[in-house]
Design a protein around this motif. Structure first.
Motif, PDB file in Angstrom:
ATOM      1  N   TYR A   1       0.870  -1.178   0.000  1.00 37.27           N
ATOM      2  CA  TYR A   1       0.000   0.000   0.000  1.00 37.27           C
ATOM      3  C   TYR A   1       0.902   1.221   0.000  1.00 37.27           C
ATOM      4  CZ  TYR A   1      -3.419   3.412   1.712  1.00 37.27           C
ATOM      5  OH  TYR A   1      -4.232   4.494   1.860  1.00 37.27           O
TER       6      TYR A   1
ATOM      7  N   SER B   1      -5.883  -0.552  -6.689  1.00 43.17           N
ATOM      8  CA  SER B   1      -7.219  -0.357  -6.142  1.00 43.17           C
ATOM      9  C   SER B   1      -7.148   0.655  -5.005  1.00 43.17           C
ATOM     10  CB  SER B   1      -7.738  -1.696  -5.607  1.00 43.17           C
ATOM     11  OG  SER B   1      -8.978  -1.508  -4.962  1.00 43.17           O
ATOM     12  N   LYS B   2      -8.226   1.390  -4.840  1.00 41.83           N
ATOM     13  CA  LYS B   2      -8.256   2.317  -3.707  1.00 41.83           C
ATOM     14  C   LYS B   2      -8.949   1.688  -2.506  1.00 41.83           C
ATOM     15  CE  LYS B   2      -7.379   6.635  -5.752  1.00 41.83           C
ATOM     16  NZ  LYS B   2      -7.773   7.006  -7.089  1.00 41.83           N
ATOM     17  N   ASN B   3      -9.789   0.669  -2.771  1.00 46.90           N
ATOM     18  CA  ASN B   3     -10.592   0.113  -1.673  1.00 46.90           C
ATOM     19  C   ASN B   3     -10.566  -1.407  -1.614  1.00 46.90           C
ATOM     20  OD1 ASN B   3     -11.970  -0.451  -3.960  1.00 46.90           O
ATOM     21  ND2 ASN B   3     -13.860   0.590  -3.387  1.00 46.90           N
TER      22      ASN B   3
ATOM     23  N   ASN C   1       5.217   5.685  -8.005  1.00 51.33           N
ATOM     24  CA  ASN C   1       4.220   4.814  -7.355  1.00 51.33           C
ATOM     25  C   ASN C   1       3.820   3.623  -8.217  1.00 51.33           C
ATOM     26  OD1 ASN C   1       2.620   3.770  -5.376  1.00 51.33           O
ATOM     27  ND2 ASN C   1       1.062   5.386  -5.385  1.00 51.33           N
TER      28      ASN C   1
ATOM     29  N   GLN D   1       0.707   5.654  -0.815  1.00 47.78           N
ATOM     30  CA  GLN D   1       0.031   6.872  -1.278  1.00 47.78           C
ATOM     31  C   GLN D   1      -1.405   6.618  -1.748  1.00 47.78           C
ATOM     32  OE1 GLN D   1       2.900   8.311  -4.124  1.00 47.78           O
ATOM     33  NE2 GLN D   1       4.138   9.270  -2.541  1.00 47.78           N
ATOM     34  N   GLY D   2      -2.165   5.963  -0.872  1.00 43.40           N
ATOM     35  CA  GLY D   2      -3.594   5.784  -1.148  1.00 43.40           C
ATOM     36  C   GLY D   2      -3.939   4.667  -2.109  1.00 43.40           C
ATOM     37  N   VAL D   3      -2.926   3.900  -2.510  1.00 46.52           N
ATOM     38  CA  VAL D   3      -3.175   2.876  -3.530  1.00 46.52           C
ATOM     39  C   VAL D   3      -2.726   1.497  -3.042  1.00 46.52           C
ATOM     40  CG1 VAL D   3      -2.485   2.102  -5.837  1.00 46.52           C
ATOM     41  CG2 VAL D   3      -2.942   4.522  -5.435  1.00 46.52           C
ATOM     42  N   TYR D   4      -3.597   0.506  -3.193  1.00 46.27           N
ATOM     43  CA  TYR D   4      -3.203  -0.893  -2.964  1.00 46.27           C
ATOM     44  C   TYR D   4      -2.722  -1.459  -4.295  1.00 46.27           C
ATOM     45  CZ  TYR D   4      -5.796  -0.751   1.448  1.00 46.27           C
ATOM     46  OH  TYR D   4      -6.251  -0.454   2.700  1.00 46.27           O
ATOM     47  N   HIS D   5      -1.467  -1.895  -4.300  1.00 49.20           N
ATOM     48  CA  HIS D   5      -0.931  -2.504  -5.522  1.00 49.20           C
ATOM     49  C   HIS D   5      -1.133  -4.012  -5.486  1.00 49.20           C
ATOM     50  CE1 HIS D   5       1.188   1.033  -7.091  1.00 49.20           C
ATOM     51  NE2 HIS D   5       1.380   1.352  -5.821  1.00 49.20           N
TER      52      HIS D   5
ATOM     53  N   TRP E   1     -10.832  -2.757  -9.145  1.00 51.45           N
ATOM     54  CA  TRP E   1      -9.429  -2.788  -9.574  1.00 51.45           C
ATOM     55  C   TRP E   1      -9.269  -2.099 -10.922  1.00 51.45           C
ATOM     56  CZ3 TRP E   1      -5.853  -4.438  -6.181  1.00 51.45           C
ATOM     57  CH2 TRP E   1      -6.295  -5.231  -5.111  1.00 51.45           C
TER      58      TRP E   1
END
Ligand code: FRU
Length: 516
Positions: A59, A87-89, A161, A61-65, A93
């Motif tokens: 995770y 994904s943000k949440n 990122n 800067q607000g992003v799940y890789h 995706w």
């Protein structure tokens, strides 16, 4: 009762997204992306071609890789790349371009990614810390030439990122002294030693390495030659601390995937609960423990750097026993739902519990519920259009029930709780397309449930077009399995095989929206 289904039907109608999956489609039909036969609607799949393990879960800067083992040329395993989605949440995706391509050192096998906050590697700056990926190079030329040292570890970094990556010119950073299976680095920051820790599997055991800068690595310890399940080679390690729920006690959990040697055949993921002093992991666990008893949750690992120290796990929803033969054409394989891990002490045993993230709520359409009571040896039939894109949930204190999901083609998926035998059974032997693999066709999976609560517990079933995930007692007992029905299951027969009344309270079926 009728009213319940009418209300549910209406709710469904109002939320239906008709552009999405249709009920019965032949494999030959030319359909748009994410609408093909068997295409999961709320699980991650690559837009096309072959995928296996999740990689580089981080995770930032607000992003799940989500990086993943990817072969962009075919729907079978081949020269490995790292595919990429964000994904943000952890529900929706977005697909990104391929992150890592094979190079002169070899294919890019599984590994992890870290945020190098202090810029220890020097690849970025403290203001713009690099993302660093640590992966295995698989040198296929060396392998074919009969060498033993064809797997080494390499690194790459990204300053935007995760969109573009530069491989380190000093690769490989960990060489191989002649171990054929030497791979799948999981790296995390270690506060105890103020350095980076790398977990590596070496055939039948785990090695722990340490580095100040992600480039120079030293081996500091080993674990597991004589512990745990050894039915197959050890792969994809992960290790992290968790507080035992309801206490201040901290334990470390080690995940090790093995292939073959899983309890229901082929590949599976075992875990150890123990202690880590910064360099050495120790566990006095005697029994073999599995994170998931189903056949289709493999090579799963957890995210680095998630806010609030949450442990979020994703597994590859397949099994090497038949992964390359499953009946899909455009793409192959999906990921499990992201799951939160927690550690519980139940009847004096440590149990690693896994349960879907709350963010799944975003795509659950509200449903109404009812209480179901069935006398001994009675059953009840329900119909519903979207079992293959649904969540079914109820509470019960029963020790016996049977759920038979079926369709007009006579295909059945049976889920049976047999409290007397202390086991849960998943029978997919007649669930749809099964003959692509001999073992799949015979497949009846069992999960021991020795510590099922005496009182009320929850049963939650999440079914997509080609998978079912079952969580008993909030993830104390979990099974994940692929299924390939030729038509959606539209009927559910609930049976009471026991000689006492069966009560299923707040029995709720909710359609799930497509994420694509
Ligand atoms: C696990 C695994 C890893 C390896 C990768 C290759 O499924 O065998 O050990 O790095 O897949 O694709």
């Amino acid at each position: 009762m009728k009213l319940f289904w009418i209300v549910l039907g209406l709710a469904l109608l109002s939320c239906k997204e008709e552009k999405k999956v249709g009920p019965v489609q032949s494999v030959d039909t030319e359909l748009g992306l994410y609408q093909e036969t068997h295409r999961p609607q709320f699980h991650f799949t690559p837009p096309e071609k072959w995928m296996n393990d999740p990689n580089g879960l981080v995770y930032h800067q607000g992003v799940y890789h989500l990086f993943y083992q990817y072969y962009p040329e075919d729907i079978v395993w081949g020269p490995m790349h790292w595919g990429h989605a964000i994904s943000k949440n952890m529900v929706y995706w977005e697909n990104k371009p391929i992150a890592l391509f094979p190079d002169e050192h070899g294919y890019i096998f599984s590994g992890s990614a870290v945020v190098d906050t202090n810029n220890s590697s020097g690849f970025g700056t403290v203001d713009n810390p690099p993302l660093v990926a640590i992966f295995t190079y698989h040198d296929v030329v060396g392998e074919k030439a009969g060498k033993d040292d064809f797997q080494t570890q390499g690194i790459a970094y990204s300053l935007d990122n995760g969109v573009t990556w530069v491989k380190y010119e000093g690769n490989p950073v960990v060489k191989n002294e002649g171990i054929r299976d030497f791979r799948d680095p999981k790296v995390f920051w270690n506060d105890k030693t103020n350095s980076w820790t790398m977990l590596l599997v070496a055939g039948d055991h785990l090695q722990i390495w340490q580095s100040p800068d992600l480039k120079d690595w030293d081996k500091v310890s080993e674990f597991g030659k004589n512990q745990g399940a050894h039915g197959g080679v050890w792969e994809c390690p992960d290790m992290f601390p968790l507080k035992v729920e309801g206490t201040d006690m901290e334990k470390w959990v080690l995940l090790i995937s093995i292939n073959p040697g899983a309890p229901n055949g082929g590949s599976g993921t075992q875990y150890f609960v123990g202690d880590f002093d910064g360099t050495t992991f120790k566990s006095d666990q005697k029994e073999h423990k599995w994170i998931d008893w189903g056949t289709d949750n493999y090579a799963g690992v957890t995210y680095n750097n998630v806010p609030n120290n949450e442990r979020v796990f994703i597994g590859w929803m397949s099994n090497w026993a038949y992964a390359q033969e499953t009946p899909t054409e455009k793409w192959r394989s999906a990921m499990t739902l992201p799951r939160k891990l927690s550690l519980h002490r139940i009847n004096d045993k440590f149990e690693l519990v896994n349960y879907p993230l709350e963010s799944l709520e975003e795509i659950r359409v509200p449903g109404s519920s009812e209480d179901i009571t069935l006398g001994p040896e009675l059953d009840k039939s329900l119909t519903f259009d979207h079992f293959n894109r649904s969540e079914l949930k109820f509470k019960t204190s029963s020790q016996q029930f049977k759920l038979d999901f079926n369709n007009s083609l006579g295909e059945h998926l049976n889920l049976i709780l047999d409290g007397e035998a202390q086991q849960f059974i998943l029978d997919r032997s007649n669930s749809g397309k099964t003959t692509f693999d001999e073992d799949f066709a015979k497949n009846v999976q069992t999960m021991p449930i020795p510590d099922l609560p005496n009182g009320e517990y929850e049963v939650r079933i999440l079914m997509d077009w080609s998978s079912v995930e079952i969580f008993i007692n909030h993830g104390q007992y979990v099974m994940t399995a692929q299924i390939f029905p030729n038509e959606f299951y539209r009927n559910l027969m609930i049976s009471n095989p026991g000689d006492v009344e069966l009560k299923l309270d707040t029995f709720t079926i909710r359609p799930i929206k497509s994420i694509w």
